[in-house]
Design a protein around this motif. Structure first.
Motif, PDB file in Angstrom:
ATOM      1  N   UNK A   1       0.832  -1.201   0.000  1.00  0.00           N
ATOM      2  CA  UNK A   1       0.000   0.000   0.000  1.00  0.00           C
ATOM      3  C   UNK A   1       0.866   1.250   0.000  1.00  0.00           C
ATOM      4  N   UNK A   2       1.916   1.252   0.809  1.00  0.00           N
ATOM      5  CA  UNK A   2       2.830   2.398   0.845  1.00  0.00           C
ATOM      6  C   UNK A   2       3.439   2.662  -0.534  1.00  0.00           C
ATOM      7  N   UNK A   3       3.843   1.591  -1.208  1.00  0.00           N
ATOM      8  CA  UNK A   3       4.464   1.738  -2.528  1.00  0.00           C
ATOM      9  C   UNK A   3       3.483   2.334  -3.530  1.00  0.00           C
ATOM     10  N   UNK A   4       2.239   1.877  -3.484  1.00  0.00           N
ATOM     11  CA  UNK A   4       1.223   2.404  -4.399  1.00  0.00           C
ATOM     12  C   UNK A   4       0.937   3.871  -4.090  1.00  0.00           C
ATOM     13  N   UNK A   5       0.850   4.220  -2.819  1.00  0.00           N
ATOM     14  CA  UNK A   5       0.574   5.610  -2.449  1.00  0.00           C
ATOM     15  C   UNK A   5       1.717   6.531  -2.865  1.00  0.00           C
ATOM     16  N   UNK A   6       2.943   6.024  -2.819  1.00  0.00           N
ATOM     17  CA  UNK A   6       4.084   6.820  -3.288  1.00  0.00           C
ATOM     18  C   UNK A   6       3.954   7.096  -4.785  1.00  0.00           C
ATOM     19  N   UNK A   7       3.479   6.108  -5.529  1.00  0.00           N
ATOM     20  CA  UNK A   7       3.262   6.285  -6.967  1.00  0.00           C
ATOM     21  C   UNK A   7       2.145   7.294  -7.222  1.00  0.00           C
ATOM     22  N   UNK A   8       1.105   7.236  -6.404  1.00  0.00           N
ATOM     23  CA  UNK A   8      -0.004   8.183  -6.540  1.00  0.00           C
ATOM     24  C   UNK A   8       0.493   9.612  -6.315  1.00  0.00           C
ATOM     25  N   UNK A   9       1.348   9.796  -5.316  1.00  0.00           N
ATOM     26  CA  UNK A   9       1.893  11.137  -5.045  1.00  0.00           C
ATOM     27  C   UNK A   9       2.693  11.647  -6.235  1.00  0.00           C
ATOM     28  N   UNK A  10       3.461  10.769  -6.849  1.00  0.00           N
ATOM     29  CA  UNK A  10       4.280  11.182  -7.999  1.00  0.00           C
ATOM     30  C   UNK A  10       3.408  11.536  -9.200  1.00  0.00           C
ATOM     31  N   UNK A  11       2.370  10.743  -9.428  1.00  0.00           N
ATOM     32  CA  UNK A  11       1.554  10.902 -10.635  1.00  0.00           C
ATOM     33  C   UNK A  11       0.435  11.922 -10.502  1.00  0.00           C
ATOM     34  N   UNK A  12      -0.083  12.084  -9.284  1.00  0.00           N
ATOM     35  CA  UNK A  12      -1.214  12.981  -9.087  1.00  0.00           C
ATOM     36  C   UNK A  12      -2.559  12.316  -9.318  1.00  0.00           C
ATOM     37  N   UNK A  13      -2.560  10.994  -9.507  1.00  0.00           N
ATOM     38  CA  UNK A  13      -3.803  10.248  -9.684  1.00  0.00           C
ATOM     39  C   UNK A  13      -3.585   8.818  -9.206  1.00  0.00           C
ATOM     40  N   UNK A  14      -4.681   8.094  -9.008  1.00  0.00           N
ATOM     41  CA  UNK A  14      -4.592   6.703  -8.564  1.00  0.00           C
ATOM     42  C   UNK A  14      -5.422   5.810  -9.478  1.00  0.00           C
ATOM     43  N   UNK A  15      -5.155   4.523  -9.384  1.00  0.00           N
ATOM     44  CA  UNK A  15      -5.878   3.531 -10.179  1.00  0.00           C
ATOM     45  C   UNK A  15      -6.538   2.512  -9.261  1.00  0.00           C
ATOM     46  N   UNK A  16      -7.636   1.968  -9.723  1.00  0.00           N
ATOM     47  CA  UNK A  16      -8.276   0.816  -9.090  1.00  0.00           C
ATOM     48  C   UNK A  16      -8.438  -0.210 -10.198  1.00  0.00           C
TER      49      UNK A  16
END
Length: 253
Positions: free
Chosen positions: A176-191
């Motif tokens: 989860x931490x790794x995914x949230x770090x990616x979200x911070x970099x990209x500015x969006x999230x995926x499901x």
């Protein structure tokens, strides 16, 4: 032909310029530069704004929003209805991408749907307004969690246990931490099927007037139509719409 100049700013325009500059800057010199007016004019207007309570402070200690301004701003913001503000933006977005669009509000450890507008497609999502789902299994939830401190994420994981909704749900804190770090970099999230098998979405955070991520917006589809990570192509649309709603809520974005 003689060059035509824009008319000089009137008294009201000057006052508004100085007020806006004082709300964005503390130092007198920065306020003068931002307002684009003579120092003497800015000093005189600031004195009036301080006397009326719209601004507080002075040139030596710095200027800040005054009590009267904060009271009026609070009353205005408390009366905002995000569903009413966001719906026209959501409707336009649905017309652009022809996918279902949701807006949700952060409520404790859950994301609660407050808007759902369907596409022209024959299928329908199982989501509904009022449905509450775990933050970590949704695109909107992860978009919000990415703004949290690591301590807050760990506390959430300990409280909830990161329950699985599908085989793809993130149930490990490090993942989860790794995914949230990616979200911070990209500015969006995926499901990608983490909340419901066969359903995918791309989501972006919505901020309120304090800068806090209070809501989220998602563009949802089915995996058959958007296989793999192809829903990611719609990320710019989600970000643009979420940013527009954030501005309507008073966020400086």
């Amino acid at each position: 032909m003689a060059e035509r100049h824009a008319p000089a700013a009137g008294a009201s325009q000057k006052t508004l310029r100085v007020l806006e500059a004082a709300l964005l800057n503390e130092r007198f010199t920065d306020i003068v530069e931002e307002a684009g007016l003579p120092k003497s004019t800015v000093h005189r207007i600031l004195a009036s704004l301080v006397a009326e309570g719209f601004v507080s402070g002075d040139a030596e200690s710095g200027y800040r929003p005054g009590a009267r301004f904060m009271t009026l701003a609070g009353r205005a913001l408390s009366g905002l209805d995000i569903s009413e503000l966001a719906q026209p933006i959501v409707d336009r977005l649905v017309a652009e991408v022809d996918c279902t669009v949701h807006v949700g509000v952060v409520s404790g450890d859950e994301m609660v749907y407050i808007i759902r507008t369907d596409s022209s497609k024959p299928y329908r999502m199982r989501s509904r307004v009022g449905l509450a789902i775990p933050m970590h299994s949704t695109g909107m939830g992860k978009a919000a969690m990415a703004s949290w401190t690591d301590e807050a994420v760990v506390a959430y994981a300990e409280r909830t246990g990161l329950p699985a909704r599908t085989d793809a749900t993130l149930t490990d804190i490090d993942a989860l931490r790794a995914v949230l770090a990616e979200v911070r970099r990209n500015g969006y999230s995926l499901d990608l099927g983490e909340n419901e098998v066969g359903t995918v979405c791309v989501a972006a955070p919505i901020r309120d007037h304090t800068g806090r991520v209070s809501h989220g917006l998602s563009i949802s589809s089915i995996a058959l139509e958007h296989p793999g990570r192809s829903i990611e192509e719609l990320a710019p649309y989600a970000i643009e719409a979420a940013t527009e709603i954030s501005r309507l809520l008073g966020a400086a974005v």
